[in-house]
Scaffold this motif. Structure first.
Motif, PDB file in Angstrom:
ATOM      1  N   MET A 145       0.845  -1.172   0.000  1.00 41.91           N
ATOM      2  CA  MET A 145       0.000   0.000   0.000  1.00 41.91           C
ATOM      3  C   MET A 145       0.880   1.221   0.000  1.00 41.91           C
ATOM      4  O   MET A 145       1.417   1.620   1.010  1.00 41.91           O
ATOM      5  CB  MET A 145      -0.886  -0.011   1.237  1.00 41.91           C
ATOM      6  CG  MET A 145      -1.752   1.189   1.332  1.00 41.91           C
ATOM      7  SD  MET A 145      -2.533   1.220   2.932  1.00 41.91           S
ATOM      8  CE  MET A 145      -2.109   2.860   3.378  1.00 41.91           C
ATOM      9  N   ASN A 164      -7.330  -2.065   3.693  1.00 46.51           N
ATOM     10  CA  ASN A 164      -6.203  -1.189   4.059  1.00 46.51           C
ATOM     11  C   ASN A 164      -6.426  -0.596   5.437  1.00 46.51           C
ATOM     12  O   ASN A 164      -5.532  -0.623   6.288  1.00 46.51           O
ATOM     13  CB  ASN A 164      -6.036  -0.057   3.036  1.00 46.51           C
ATOM     14  CG  ASN A 164      -5.435  -0.514   1.748  1.00 46.51           C
ATOM     15  OD1 ASN A 164      -4.811  -1.553   1.647  1.00 46.51           O
ATOM     16  ND2 ASN A 164      -5.647   0.279   0.723  1.00 46.51           N
ATOM     17  N   VAL A 201      -1.053  -4.272   6.597  1.00 47.03           N
ATOM     18  CA  VAL A 201      -2.027  -3.903   5.566  1.00 47.03           C
ATOM     19  C   VAL A 201      -2.445  -5.158   4.797  1.00 47.03           C
ATOM     20  O   VAL A 201      -3.632  -5.351   4.515  1.00 47.03           O
ATOM     21  CB  VAL A 201      -1.467  -2.812   4.627  1.00 47.03           C
ATOM     22  CG1 VAL A 201      -2.369  -2.606   3.424  1.00 47.03           C
ATOM     23  CG2 VAL A 201      -1.295  -1.503   5.391  1.00 47.03           C
TER      24      VAL A 201
END
Length: 139
Positions: free
Chosen positions: A1, A75, A115
């Motif tokens: 991410m 996320n 994440v």
């Protein structure tokens, strides 16, 4: 991410300079706005404690039907897991890789890509966030 907004405003010689203040990084990563709003709609208060992770594990996963929402919620779930660990496990801290990817670093030196864990939880519910917290808090 990759989180481009963390350092995109600050460039030095063509290089992106990421923030280095651990408290600023932790505050930014703890926002998890989408997850917090979904939890609030379900009557769950996220107070950055392990009990909140248990409550998230009990939510009916309505988001799994929304292919656009799912990755963002994943996320946020990973960042929230990391936030709880950073706030409750001595020596745990966020570490930003050069590419802007946040990873959780424990006092032992172990790094975990929370994440990715959050994405797995959002899409399948496994492993549970509370289970991941238990594993991370023991190392």
């Amino acid at each position: 991410m990759n989180i481009p907004f963390l350092g995109a405003r600050h460039r030095k010689g063509g290089e992106v300079v990421l923030p280095t203040d651990p408290e600023a990084i932790a505050a930014l990563l703890s926002e998890c706005e989408l997850l917090r709003s979904q939890a609030e709609e379900a009557g769950v208060r996220l107070d950055d404690t392990p009990a909140a992770l248990e409550a998230l594990d009990q939510l009916l996963p309505r988001w799994r039907d929304d292919t656009e929402l799912l990755p963002w919620l994943g996320n946020d779930a990973g960042l929230y897991l990391g936030t709880v660990v950073v706030r409750t496990v001595p020596g745990a801290a966020w570490h930003l890789r050069e590419d802007g990817e946040p990873v959780l670093r424990l006092a032992s030196g172990r790094e975990t890509e929370v994440v990715e864990c959050g994405r797995a939880w959002a899409s399948s519910g496994v492993p549970e966030l509370s289970q991941l917290y238990a594993e991370l808090s023991e190392t």
